[in-house]
Design a protein around this motif. Structure first.
Motif, PDB file in Angstrom:
ATOM      1  N   ILE A 288       0.824  -1.209   0.000  1.00  0.00           N
ATOM      2  CA  ILE A 288       0.000   0.000   0.000  1.00  0.00           C
ATOM      3  C   ILE A 288       0.858   1.259   0.000  1.00  0.00           C
ATOM      4  O   ILE A 288       0.462   2.301  -0.529  1.00  0.00           O
ATOM      5  N   PHE A 289       2.065   1.156   0.559  1.00  0.00           N
ATOM      6  CA  PHE A 289       2.901   2.338   0.767  1.00  0.00           C
ATOM      7  C   PHE A 289       3.983   2.483  -0.300  1.00  0.00           C
ATOM      8  O   PHE A 289       4.976   3.179  -0.077  1.00  0.00           O
ATOM      9  N   VAL A 353       3.688   4.740 -10.340  1.00  0.00           N
ATOM     10  CA  VAL A 353       2.306   4.416 -10.668  1.00  0.00           C
ATOM     11  C   VAL A 353       1.392   5.634 -10.559  1.00  0.00           C
ATOM     12  O   VAL A 353       0.311   5.665 -11.171  1.00  0.00           O
ATOM     13  N   THR A 354       1.792   6.657  -9.817  1.00  0.00           N
ATOM     14  CA  THR A 354       0.964   7.861  -9.706  1.00  0.00           C
ATOM     15  C   THR A 354       0.976   8.683 -10.992  1.00  0.00           C
ATOM     16  O   THR A 354       0.122   9.561 -11.174  1.00  0.00           O
ATOM     17  N   LYS A 355       1.920   8.406 -11.873  1.00  0.00           N
ATOM     18  CA  LYS A 355       2.027   9.154 -13.134  1.00  0.00           C
ATOM     19  C   LYS A 355       1.571   8.329 -14.331  1.00  0.00           C
ATOM     20  O   LYS A 355       1.767   8.733 -15.483  1.00  0.00           O
ATOM     21  N   LEU A 356       0.985   7.156 -14.078  1.00  0.00           N
ATOM     22  CA  LEU A 356       0.602   6.249 -15.161  1.00  0.00           C
ATOM     23  C   LEU A 356      -0.906   6.058 -15.180  1.00  0.00           C
ATOM     24  O   LEU A 356      -1.525   5.840 -14.144  1.00  0.00           O
ATOM     25  N   ALA A 357      -1.464   6.109 -16.384  1.00  0.00           N
ATOM     26  CA  ALA A 357      -2.903   5.854 -16.575  1.00  0.00           C
ATOM     27  C   ALA A 357      -3.183   5.814 -18.077  1.00  0.00           C
ATOM     28  O   ALA A 357      -2.410   6.342 -18.895  1.00  0.00           O
ATOM     29  N   VAL A 516      -8.084   3.697  -1.444  1.00  0.00           N
ATOM     30  CA  VAL A 516      -6.682   4.045  -1.163  1.00  0.00           C
ATOM     31  C   VAL A 516      -5.924   4.196  -2.484  1.00  0.00           C
ATOM     32  O   VAL A 516      -5.770   3.227  -3.230  1.00  0.00           O
ATOM     33  N   LYS A 517      -5.484   5.400  -2.744  1.00  0.00           N
ATOM     34  CA  LYS A 517      -4.727   5.660  -3.957  1.00  0.00           C
ATOM     35  C   LYS A 517      -3.236   5.741  -3.629  1.00  0.00           C
ATOM     36  O   LYS A 517      -2.856   6.362  -2.632  1.00  0.00           O
ATOM     37  N   PRO A 518      -2.389   5.103  -4.457  1.00  0.00           N
ATOM     38  CA  PRO A 518      -0.944   5.221  -4.221  1.00  0.00           C
ATOM     39  C   PRO A 518      -0.519   6.682  -4.263  1.00  0.00           C
ATOM     40  O   PRO A 518      -0.960   7.441  -5.134  1.00  0.00           O
ATOM     41  N   SER A 519       0.316   7.092  -3.315  1.00  0.00           N
ATOM     42  CA  SER A 519       0.732   8.487  -3.265  1.00  0.00           C
ATOM     43  C   SER A 519       2.091   8.608  -2.601  1.00  0.00           C
ATOM     44  O   SER A 519       2.502   7.741  -1.827  1.00  0.00           O
ATOM     45  N   GLU A 520       2.762   9.694  -2.913  1.00  0.00           N
ATOM     46  CA  GLU A 520       4.048   9.980  -2.288  1.00  0.00           C
ATOM     47  C   GLU A 520       3.874  10.213  -0.787  1.00  0.00           C
ATOM     48  O   GLU A 520       4.765   9.938   0.013  1.00  0.00           O
ATOM     49  N   LYS A 521       2.695  10.707  -0.396  1.00  0.00           N
ATOM     50  CA  LYS A 521       2.425  10.975   1.007  1.00  0.00           C
ATOM     51  C   LYS A 521       2.451   9.691   1.823  1.00  0.00           C
ATOM     52  O   LYS A 521       3.028   9.633   2.922  1.00  0.00           O
ATOM     53  N   LEU A 522       1.820   8.631   1.286  1.00  0.00           N
ATOM     54  CA  LEU A 522       1.822   7.346   1.987  1.00  0.00           C
ATOM     55  C   LEU A 522       3.233   6.776   2.079  1.00  0.00           C
ATOM     56  O   LEU A 522       3.637   6.216   3.102  1.00  0.00           O
TER      57      LEU A 522
END
Length: 773
Positions: A288-289, A353-357, A516-522
């Motif tokens: 998740i992180f 993965v936050t930059k892919l879609a 829960v979205k993957p993020s740099e914050k997590l």
């Protein structure tokens, strides 16, 4: 079978001479090697499924009970098919992924060596042979992980992986030696018939701990798991081949292979369930992180390995069946996801993965492969992943202890793995295509064909599980010591508790994916706990060890040869003195000694005069000549005692040494700067005490009654068994050949080091720095 194992190594050697032909379009031909091996092992499916076990044995070191024994049963057949089948697709994929790379031939050589080592590992029926191939997998993976050797991170990851798995190899060797001490054999098949005696032996716990240490380090079990995420610095084909389908499952294979030998005891089963349970849940939560696709897949791989260890620890037929199916499930979907990740990285130059879609719009076949793999990893019908998940739940439900706790752990793990699979296989291909990726092109078919084929196999095996039922799965369960007569795979098992748990897993997992979205914050949040992670703790111990080592080196290895010799002699003086004078039986019978002759007195006086001249002269050349006089005096003593062969050897070596010293010292200053009085006095006292101890020890040895049994044995058998007339040569070459081989190896390594120093070409800045020192 031996030829099949050696094929990878032979191909690697071939590439040393013909590698340039495999850097261009011909590189795809290298995939024919694993394909041919896959076809070879595929032909054994029918006989193995009928209960046949194929054994091959080749004599290697019979005096030590070590042979090249190989065994092909259901368990080893499953792994050989995975090694060669996925190996073929990885070789095929690499020809495009690393197209134009200057070291493509070298990469293929490493891959082929690794494939050969893995085949040898899973087929070995001799523990020493297994250890050799085990270490070869560690060495070859070191080169693969560190392939991008210009990167400091890659080099560090390779060293970490080698260090952790190398320690496991030493533990495996210790376990093999201990098992041999208990059973008198290194053969795993023979140990199987002695399983009760092994379990009842006082060293059983020690053996199990050593095997556990080897398996846990290789298969990245907690707390040794951290080397696997770091190994993701390797190119994607390496991650696919080593870290999803083959090497990391070597530890699981070891546990499965030794389950019939060491399993069935509470210590074995409980330990595996605890370690496997902690590993699978801990690593699944970590997914998740993470925002890097390879990082997500790495932790989900560790979790899957924990599931396999957990199932092996359950020790039931249902658990063995679930483990056998899950090995195939995980190999198919995880290899697919790694290959898909490689394509994404290759085409978009990012794995965040936050930059892919929305990549389905530009690479639809890759998206289909990723989505199918994600569905299989989630255990959604009609994929083989659903069958594997149902069997895992069923095995946990039928556990005799802690059923509720085990079910909670395995369900939570599956939920997080569903999330990880969806993030890695679905998220990059759905949604709106980012503007920076609008120019992304469709990859070459050589890249997208392997993952699509693996994903489709996961779907086919799910719809028709009978394809792998009797031919592959049943023999695996039987090889692990369970009855497989009533084993039948099916996609639908009815509406029961297992199915309800599957629905809960799918529902909660999908909800988690959308919430829960993957993020740099997590990722930053979990980084705060990095200081208490196993990796950080180990690095702290490593820094402490380095500090102690530096102190030890600075104190003892200070660059002065005389200090080294003084420390060694002082240690020997204390040790020999304690042994000699602490022994009440220490008596010298002077009456048994022969009379001293005038010749001996003369030679001894010459020897003493040479020693004193060597010590007190201020000329290096004069000291060398005086040492030559000492050597000649010793030659005379040898002659007096009827040892002309020793005298000639001493004379030759001494003469050569004097000549070499003269050549070396010819251009050095004439006079030495002698040490101060106190230092020379200290060294003189120490050397005198040491000499007296050795002289006293020699007198005691001479006075002891002579036992000629060993000498007579060598004299009687030198010609008859070794066909040599020179007894000394026969002892060195035949009777003590292993010692001589090791000595030759040491000399060879030293010679290679000297050659490397002679060939060293330093840059001018480096050369000046060393000259200044």
């Amino acid at each position: 079978m031996l030829t099949a194992i050696l094929t990878g190594f032979l191909f690697s050697i071939f590439l040393v001479f013909a590698g340039k032909f495999f850097k261009g379009k011909l590189s795809i031909l290298s995939s024919l090697i694993p394909l041919g091996l896959f076809i070879y092992f595929f032909q054994f499916i029918i006989p193995v499924s009928n209960g046949e076990v194929i054994m091959r044995s080749y004599e290697w070191i019979p005096s030590f009970g070590v042979d090249l024994g190989f065994k092909l049963d259901g368990l080893s057949l499953l792994f050989t098919l995975l090694i060669t089948g996925i190996g073929f697709l990885v070789f095929f994929y690499t020809s495009s992924y690393l197209k134009g790379h200057e070291y493509l031939d070298r990469f293929y050589g490493y891959l082929a060596s690794f494939m050969g080592a893995m085949l040898g590992l899973v087929l070995s029926d001799n523990m020493i042979t297994l250890f050799v191939f085990w270490e070869l997998t560690s060495i070859s993976s070191f080169f693969l992980i560190g392939f991008n050797n210009r990167s400091a991170a890659s080099r560090k990851s390779a060293m970490t992986a080698l260090g952790i798995t190398g320690i496991g190899g030493l533990l495996l060797l210790a376990g093999a030696l201990l098992l041999n001490n208990i059973t008198g054999t290194y053969s795993i098949s023979e140990m199987l018939s002695m399983s009760e005696a092994i379990r009842g032996n006082e060293y059983y716990i020690a053996v199990v701990l050593l095997i556990f240490g080897a398996a846990f380090t290789k298969s990245a079990q907690f707390p040794f798991h951290f080397w696997l995420p770091g190994a993701m610095k390797a190119p994607t084909p390496v991650s696919t081949y080593l870290h999803s389908a083959t090497m990391v499952k070597a530890g699981v294979y070891l546990l499965m292979r030794f389950t019939p030998v060491l399993g069935g005891e509470n210590f074995w089963n409980t330990s595996l369930m605890i370690i496997g349970g902690i590993t699978m849940l801990y690593s699944a939560i970590h997914t998740i992180f993470r925002t890097d696709l390879k990082g997500i897949l790495a932790y989900s791989t560790i979790s899957a390995l924990g599931i396999l260890v957990f199932l092996t620890g359950l020790g039931t037929r249902e658990a063995f069946l679930a483990a056998a199916v899950f090995i195939i499930v995980h190999a198919l979907y995880k290899a697919t996801l790694f290959l898909v990740t490689g394509i994404i990285d290759h085409q978009t130059h990012t794995r965040n993965v936050t930059k892919l879609a929305g990549l389905n719009k530009v690479m639809l076949p890759v998206g289909i492969a990723g989505i199918l793999a994600a569905i299989s990893s989630a255990g959604i019908p009609p994929t083989i992943g659903f069958v594997g998940k149902e069997l895992t739940y069923e095995a946990s439900l039928h556990s005799e202890t802690l059923v509720i706790l085990l079910m909670i752990a395995i369900v939570l793990t599956k939920i997080f793995l569903l999330y990880a699979g969806f993030v890695a296989g679905i998220k990059p291909f759905t949604g709106k295509l980012p503007e920076e990726h609008t120019n992304v092109k469709m990859p070459d078919f050589v890249l997208w064909t392997p993952p699509l084929l693996l994903a489709l196999l996961g779907l086919v095996f799910g719809v028709a599980p009978f394809i792998i039922d009797s031919p592959i799965i049943k023999p695996v369960v039987e090889a692990m010591g369970a009855d497989a007569s009533e084993v039948h795979l099916a996609l639908w098992h009815g509406f029961n508790m297992v199915f309800i748990l599957s629905l809960i897993t799918i529902g909660v997992g999908i909800a988690l994916y959308f919430v829960v979205k993957p993020s740099e914050k997590l990722e930053t949040a979990v980084a705060r706990f990095e200081s208490i992670s196993p990796e950080s703790i180990l690095e702290k111990f490593n820094r402490i060890f380095v500090s102690i080592s530096n102190f030890w080196t600075d104190f003892f290895q200070n660059g002065y040869l005389r200090n080294y010799i003084s420390i060694i002699i002082l240690f020997l003086v204390v040790l020999i003195g304690y042994i000699m004078f602490g022994n009440t039986r220490f008596v010298i019978d002077y009456h048994s000694l022969s009379r001293i002759t005038v010749y001996e007195i003369t030679a001894t006086l010459i020897l003493i005069a040479g020693i004193f001249y060597t010590v007190f002269t201020q000329s290096r050349l004069a000291a060398v000549v005086a040492m030559g006089v000492v050597g000649l005096a010793i030659c005379l003593i040898f002659i007096f005692y009827s040892a002309p062969d020793l005298a000639m050897t001493q004379f030759s070596i001494d003469t050569l040494t004097v000549i070499l010293f003269v050549l070396v010292l010819y251009k050095l200053p004439k006079y030495l700067k002698l040490s101060d009085y106190k230092t020379r006095l200290r060294d003189g006292i120490l050397s005198s005490i040491f000499g007296l101890l050795i002289a006293t020890l020699a007198l005691q040895v001479i006075a002891e009654p002579v036992n000629k049994d060993i000498g007579n044995f060598y004299a009687q058998n030198a010609y008859l068994e070794a066909h040599g007339k020179n007894v000394v040569n026969v002892i060195l070459v035949d009777f003590r050949g292993a010692d001589t081989l090791i000595e030759i190896s040491v000399l060879s390594i030293a010679a290679v080091g000297v050659f490397g120093l002679m060939k060293l070409r330093l840059k001018m800045a480096d050369r000046k720095r060393y000259e200044d020192r």
